[in-house]
Design a protein around this motif. Structure first.
Motif, short mmCIF file in Angstrom:
data_model
loop_
_atom_site.label_atom_id
_atom_site.label_comp_id
_atom_site.label_asym_id
_atom_site.label_seq_id
_atom_site.Cartn_x
_atom_site.Cartn_y
_atom_site.Cartn_z
N LEU A 242 7.83 -1.48 -7.93
CA LEU A 242 6.50 -1.90 -7.49
C LEU A 242 5.41 -1.01 -8.09
CD1 LEU A 242 7.27 -2.62 -3.74
CD2 LEU A 242 6.35 -4.31 -5.35
N SER A 243 5.73 0.27 -8.24
CA SER A 243 4.75 1.23 -8.74
C SER A 243 4.57 1.16 -10.25
CB SER A 243 5.17 2.66 -8.37
OG SER A 243 5.28 2.82 -6.97
N SER A 277 4.12 -6.46 -0.70
CA SER A 277 2.87 -7.06 -1.18
C SER A 277 1.67 -6.23 -0.75
CB SER A 277 2.74 -8.51 -0.68
OG SER A 277 2.84 -8.58 0.73
N ARG A 280 1.41 -3.18 -2.94
CA ARG A 280 0.86 -3.47 -4.27
C ARG A 280 -0.66 -3.58 -4.24
NH1 ARG A 280 4.64 -7.32 -7.86
NH2 ARG A 280 5.32 -5.65 -9.25
N ARG A 281 -1.22 -3.97 -3.10
CA ARG A 281 -2.67 -4.13 -3.03
C ARG A 281 -3.40 -2.80 -2.81
NH1 ARG A 281 -1.27 -8.93 -0.02
NH2 ARG A 281 -1.62 -7.86 1.97
#
Length: 282
Positions: A242-243, A277, A280-281
């Protein structure tokens, strides 16, 4: 109280501990930044990825982001002293180009090395300077923060050059390995195959253990049940993707061994407090 599985790295954190009594982390954890662990007195055991090592005075441990580890007391629980630095490579962005940052950080992977007396003095000088700059910043002298960041970079550059000149420093890892259970073979297998379907029955066979002995030994070494450890390792791998990637959530779930995106989301939120999610934001 259990050690949190994930501990976020603030921009830069430094601590020195002289502990008159042994202390153990209850289970492995990981950071999203780097950790430098320097032993100055006494001895400690460290669970590091899928093995256990004995840290002695002048042992220097470098732990990369998203690597499971836990420092633990030795059986005799004697006093120990250590320096600990946690940092994000983002602290270098204000004075270095990305290529310059990567030229040092990409040269260092997670490792344990043994320092001689001269090398130890050099590393301690960098740590002394770092501590002075951190203190400057606390007293309101704003340039202290940037000087501290620069000192961390100088420290990492120094370690890279030490390894280039004396690669035998890494031989300490083999000499100090004290993995004493077949469970460590299981942990190595999990590290290499977490993206696949891993059943506890297969791991019992790998460890040559009965069901009760396997579960008891696994919890004793990791501080967690088999299923919790596996799910949290997968969550750490998902965190890393994700990063550092733009992969869709269903693809990350697939690559990290989760049965579905919903399963990944539930475990990820248990570990990190937010959904993938939402992470990620941020």
């Amino acid at each position: 109280m259990k050690t949190p599985m994930f501990q976020a790295t603030d921009v830069l954190e430094y601590s020195y501990v002289h502990n008159t009594k042994g202390h153990s982390m209850t289970r492995p954890h990981y950071h999203d930044g780097y950790e430098i662990y320097l032993m100055t007195e006494g001895m400690r055991e460290i669970f590091f990825q899928h093995d256990k090592y004995l840290l002695k005075p002048r042992s220097l441990c470098i732990i990369s982001p998203h690597i499971f580890h836990a420092a633990q007391k030795t059986k005799d629980e004697k006093p120990y002293s250590r320096h600990l630095i946690n940092f994000s490579s983002k602290i270098f962005n204000s004075f270095l180009r990305q290529q310059e940052i990567e030229s040092v950080m990409n040269e260092i992977s997670s490792c344990i090395m043994g320092l001689n007396e001269n090398q130890m003095e050099i590393i301690l000088t960098h740590i002394k300077n770092l501590n002075e700059y951190i203190d400057m910043n606390k007293r309101g002298i704003t340039r202290g923060r940037k000087l501290a960041y620069m000192e961390v970079y100088r420290l990492m550059d120094r370690i890279v050059r030490m390894l280039d000149n004396a690669p035998e420093m890494l031989s300490l890892a083999d000499l100090s390995k004290i993995s004493d259970s077949e469970i460590y073979d299981v942990l190595m297998y999990i590290d290499l195959h977490y993206m696949e379907n891993i059943s506890p029955n297969d791991m019992m066979k790998l460890a040559h253990m009965s069901k009760s002995n396997f579960y008891r030994s696994f919890r004793y070494i990791t501080g967690d049940s088999f299923s919790h450890y596996l799910n949290r390792l997968r969550a750490a791998k998902a965190h890393e993707l994700l990063s550092h990637s733009g992969l869709p959530l269903h693809e990350i779930a697939k690559r990290t061994g989760f049965s579905s995106t919903a399963h990944m989301t539930r475990i990820f939120k248990e570990v990190h407090g937010v959904s993938p999610s939402e992470y990620r934001r941020t």
